[in-house]
Design a protein around this motif. Structure first.
Motif, short mmCIF file in Angstrom:
data_model
loop_
_atom_site.label_atom_id
_atom_site.label_comp_id
_atom_site.label_asym_id
_atom_site.label_seq_id
_atom_site.Cartn_x
_atom_site.Cartn_y
_atom_site.Cartn_z
N VAL A 115 48.10 34.09 32.66
CA VAL A 115 48.61 34.22 34.03
C VAL A 115 49.21 32.89 34.47
O VAL A 115 48.54 31.85 34.42
N THR A 116 50.47 32.92 34.87
CA THR A 116 51.17 31.75 35.39
C THR A 116 51.84 32.13 36.70
O THR A 116 52.62 33.09 36.74
N VAL A 117 51.54 31.42 37.76
CA VAL A 117 52.14 31.72 39.07
C VAL A 117 53.60 31.30 39.06
O VAL A 117 53.93 30.16 38.68
N LYS A 118 54.47 32.22 39.44
CA LYS A 118 55.90 31.92 39.47
C LYS A 118 56.19 30.80 40.46
O LYS A 118 55.73 30.84 41.60
N ASP A 119 56.91 29.78 40.01
CA ASP A 119 57.25 28.59 40.80
C ASP A 119 56.03 27.73 41.14
O ASP A 119 56.13 26.79 41.92
N GLY A 120 54.86 28.03 40.54
CA GLY A 120 53.67 27.22 40.72
C GLY A 120 52.99 27.43 42.05
O GLY A 120 53.49 28.12 42.94
N THR A 172 54.07 36.31 41.92
CA THR A 172 54.54 35.38 42.93
C THR A 172 53.39 35.00 43.86
O THR A 172 52.35 35.68 43.90
N LEU A 173 53.59 33.94 44.62
CA LEU A 173 52.57 33.50 45.56
C LEU A 173 52.31 34.56 46.61
O LEU A 173 51.15 34.80 47.00
N LYS A 226 48.75 36.33 47.61
CA LYS A 226 48.20 36.21 48.95
C LYS A 226 47.78 37.55 49.51
O LYS A 226 46.92 37.61 50.41
N SER A 227 48.37 38.63 49.02
CA SER A 227 48.02 39.95 49.55
C SER A 227 46.57 40.30 49.27
O SER A 227 45.95 41.09 49.99
N GLY A 228 46.00 39.73 48.21
CA GLY A 228 44.61 40.00 47.87
C GLY A 228 44.38 41.38 47.29
O GLY A 228 43.24 41.79 47.05
N GLU A 229 45.45 42.13 47.03
CA GLU A 229 45.33 43.48 46.49
C GLU A 229 45.67 43.49 45.00
O GLU A 229 46.26 42.55 44.47
N GLU A 230 45.26 44.57 44.36
CA GLU A 230 45.60 44.73 42.94
C GLU A 230 47.08 45.03 42.82
O GLU A 230 47.62 45.89 43.51
N ILE A 231 47.76 44.29 41.94
CA ILE A 231 49.20 44.45 41.75
C ILE A 231 49.49 44.79 40.29
O ILE A 231 48.68 44.51 39.40
N THR A 232 50.65 45.37 40.07
CA THR A 232 51.12 45.67 38.71
C THR A 232 52.30 44.76 38.40
O THR A 232 53.28 44.72 39.16
N VAL A 233 52.18 44.01 37.32
CA VAL A 233 53.21 43.04 36.97
C VAL A 233 53.67 43.26 35.53
O VAL A 233 52.87 43.66 34.67
N PRO A 234 54.97 43.01 35.24
CA PRO A 234 55.47 43.19 33.87
C PRO A 234 55.00 42.07 32.95
O PRO A 234 54.77 40.94 33.38
N VAL A 235 54.88 42.41 31.68
CA VAL A 235 54.45 41.45 30.66
C VAL A 235 55.68 40.81 30.03
O VAL A 235 56.67 41.48 29.73
N GLU A 236 55.61 39.50 29.83
CA GLU A 236 56.73 38.74 29.26
C GLU A 236 56.27 38.03 27.99
O GLU A 236 55.19 37.45 27.95
N PRO A 276 50.51 47.67 26.56
CA PRO A 276 51.45 48.21 27.55
C PRO A 276 52.45 47.16 27.99
O PRO A 276 52.24 45.97 27.80
N GLY A 277 53.53 47.62 28.62
CA GLY A 277 54.55 46.70 29.11
C GLY A 277 54.21 46.12 30.47
O GLY A 277 54.86 45.18 30.92
N GLN A 278 53.18 46.68 31.14
CA GLN A 278 52.73 46.18 32.43
C GLN A 278 51.21 46.12 32.46
O GLN A 278 50.55 46.89 31.75
N VAL A 279 50.68 45.22 33.25
CA VAL A 279 49.23 45.11 33.42
C VAL A 279 48.91 45.05 34.91
O VAL A 279 49.77 44.74 35.74
N LYS A 280 47.64 45.35 35.21
CA LYS A 280 47.17 45.24 36.59
C LYS A 280 46.47 43.90 36.76
O LYS A 280 45.74 43.47 35.88
N LEU A 281 46.70 43.28 37.92
CA LEU A 281 46.18 41.94 38.15
C LEU A 281 45.54 41.86 39.53
O LEU A 281 46.11 42.34 40.52
#
Length: 408
Positions: free
Chosen positions: A138-143, A180-181, A185-195, A210-215
Motif C-alpha cells: 500500500v502506497t498513498v498516492k502523492d504521499g 488517495t488521501l 480520510k473517508s474511513g470506509e472500505e474502498i475498492t482500488v485497482p492493483v498495479e 484479482p485486478g482489484q482489492v478491498k482496502l
C-alpha cells in the motif's frame, strides 16, 4: 396461313430436324461434362495453424499463426470448400523449452490435391508459463502530509496471483495499490485497482487475479510507529562444560517511531554487548539497547530488554574397568564370596567432573546386599552407591553376580 409460316412449321415438325437438334444438344452436354472433368484449377486458401501436444505450463511464441495452402482440383470441388475443410497442424510432441523451426502438415479433403504450403516451416519458441503469488503493498498516492501516518491497513485479499511467461514474471518488483488521501480520510472500505511495478516492459501478456482489492485503513496523527526485532550482541564462550542452549529476549520486539523512510530501512535493534566468558550457570539480566543511529527515530517505550541466557551441559562417557564389588548386610552365614569379584561401569557426566575421578576420588561404589539371604548360593543384582550429583551411571557389566556363603 402464309406459305413461309407453313414451311417453318413443316421444318420444326420434321423428324430429321428433331434428330439433328438432339445430336447437337448431346454433343454440347458431352463437351461441358468432359471439359469440367479434365480442366483442373489451382486455388490458394488461408489456413489457421493448430499447435498440437504442447506440454503443460508451456506456451508457444510465434509470429506465423496462419499459412497459405495451395490446392488443385476441379472448379466445382474447390468452389464448394468451406472454412475448416483444410486443416493445418504443427506437432510439438516431445519438445522441451527452446527455439525450433517445425514443418507444417496440411490435411486436405478427398478429390483435392495439395500443391504447396507457404511457409512450409514455422519458427517458434516454447517458453514456460507460470504463476506467482505476490503480496499487495500500500502506497498513498502523492504521499501523506506531515503529521499523518497509517496506523493500520487491512487489504483483502492480501496476496494476488500473477500469471505469465517466466521471463516476464521475473521482471516484477512489487504489486501495489495507491489510494488517495481523500479515500483514506473517508474511513470506509474502498475498492482500488492493483498495479504491477516492473523493472522492464513485458514481452507477453501478464494477467493478475484479482485486478482489484478491498482496502480499509486508519489514519492517525503523529509519527508512524514500527515494532522492530531485537538482536542480542554476545561475545566470549561459557565454561568448557557448557554450551549456549538459547538466548531469550523479553520483549523480542521494541516499538520505534519516526518518518516512514527511516522506519523502512530499520531492520533490527542491537543490545549492548554481553560477555559470557566462563559462564557456568544460567543468567537473567537487563541489558540496554544501543542508541539509534538515525536521530529522527526514537524508542516509544523502555530502551532496555531482559536477556535470559540458557546453558546446556556437555556430557562425556567413561568406562571404569575392574571395579571391586563389596559385600554388605547381616547374614546367618559368617562370610560371603562374590563371583566375579569385579564389574565394569560406564559413567556419564560433564567433562570436568569425569576427569576428576581417580583412585583417591572415586564416587562410584558397586556392592551386593546379603541381608536375609538363606540360600548358600544365589545370583543377586549389583547395586551402585553414587556420591556425585554430576556423574550418572549408564551401565554395569555384569549387572548380576553370584554370591556364595562361606560356612567354615
Amino acid at each position: 396461313m402464309s406459305p413461309v409460316r407453313r414451311k417453318i412449321d413443316t421444318l420444326l415438325s420434321s423428324p430429321n430436324f428433331l434428330r439433328i437438334i438432339s445430336i447437337v444438344i448431346a454433343v454440347l452436354l458431352w463437351f461441358y461434362v468432359s471439359g469440367d472433368r479434365a480442366n483442373e484449377i489451382v486455388k490458394t486458401f488461408k489456413c489457421q495453424v493448430d499447435f498440437l501436444n504442447v506440454p503443460p505450463q508451456t506456451i508457444l511464441k510465434t509470429e506465423a499463426k496462419t499459412v497459405e495452402i495451395s490446392v488443385s482440383g476441379s472448379r466445382r470441388v474447390l468452389d464448394s470448400l468451406q472454412q475448416g475443410s483444410i486443416i493445418c497442424e504443427v506437432d510439438a510432441k516431445g519438445l522441451s523449452l527452446g527455439k525450433y523451426r517445425l514443418a507444417v502438415r496440411a490435411i486436405v479433403p478427398k478429390d483435392v490435391k495439395l500443391v504447396g504450403i507457404n511457409p512450409s516451416q514455422i519458427a517458434m519458441e516454447m517458453v514456460r508459463y507460470v504463476e506467482r503469488v505476490v503480496p499487495v503493498e500500500v502506497t498513498v498516492k502523492d504521499g501523506l502530509p506531515s503529521g499523518l501516518y497509517l496506523e493500520s491497513v487491512h487489504v483483502t485479499p492480501k496476496d494476488i496471483t500473477v500469471k505469465g511467461v517466466e521471463k516476464d514474471l521475473a521482471r516484477i518488483e512489487s504489486v501495489r495499490v495507491s489510494p488517495t488521501l481523500d479515500q483514506l480520510k473517508s474511513g470506509e472500505e474502498i475498492t482500488v485497482p492493483v498495479e504491477i511495478i516492473k523493472s522492464q516492459g513485458f514481452e507477453d501478456e501478464v494477467t493478475i487475479d484479482p485486478g482489484q482489492v478491498k482496502l480499509m485503513a486508519v489514519l492517525a496523527q503523529g509519527l508512524p510507529k514500527k515494532k522492530v526485532a531485537v538482536n542480542v550482541q554476545v561475545v566470549g564462550k561459557p565454561h568448557s562444560d557448557y554450551s549456549v542452549k538459547a538466548i531469550v529476549v523479553e520483549p523480542s520486539e521494541v516499538e520505534v517511531e519516526g518518518p516512514y523512510p527511516s522506519l523502512g530501512s530499520l531492520a533490527r535493534l542491537e543490545t549492548e554487548t554481553i560477555d559470557i566468558t566462563g559462564l557456568s550457570q544460567e543468567q537473567s539480566m537487563v541489558v540496554p539497547l544501543k542508541p539509534l543511529e538515525d536521530s529522527s527515530l526514537k524508542y516509544t517505550g523502555a530502551s532496555s530488554v531482559r536477556v535470559n541466557i540458557l546453558l546446556k551441559p556437555y556430557t562425556v562417557s567413561k568406562l571404569l574397568n575392574n571395579v571391586a564389588v563389596e559385600v554388605e548386610g547381616n547374614s546367618i552365614y559368617p562370610g560371603w564370596s562374590v563371583e566375579p569379584t569385579t564389574v565394569n561401569i560406564t559413567i556419564e557426566g560433564i567433562p570436568s567432573e569425569v576427569e576428576k575421578i581417580n583412585e583417591t576420588n572415586f564416587p562410584i561404589e558397586p556392592y551386593v546386599n546379603v541381608t536375609n539371604i538363606v540360600s548358600r548360593k544365589l545370583m543377586v543384582p549389583v547395586q551402585i552407591r553414587n556420591t556425585s550429583k554430576s556423574i550418572h551411571v549408564v551401565k554395569v557389566d555384569p549387572s548380576r553376580v553370584t554370591v556364595r556363603a562361606e560356612v567354615e
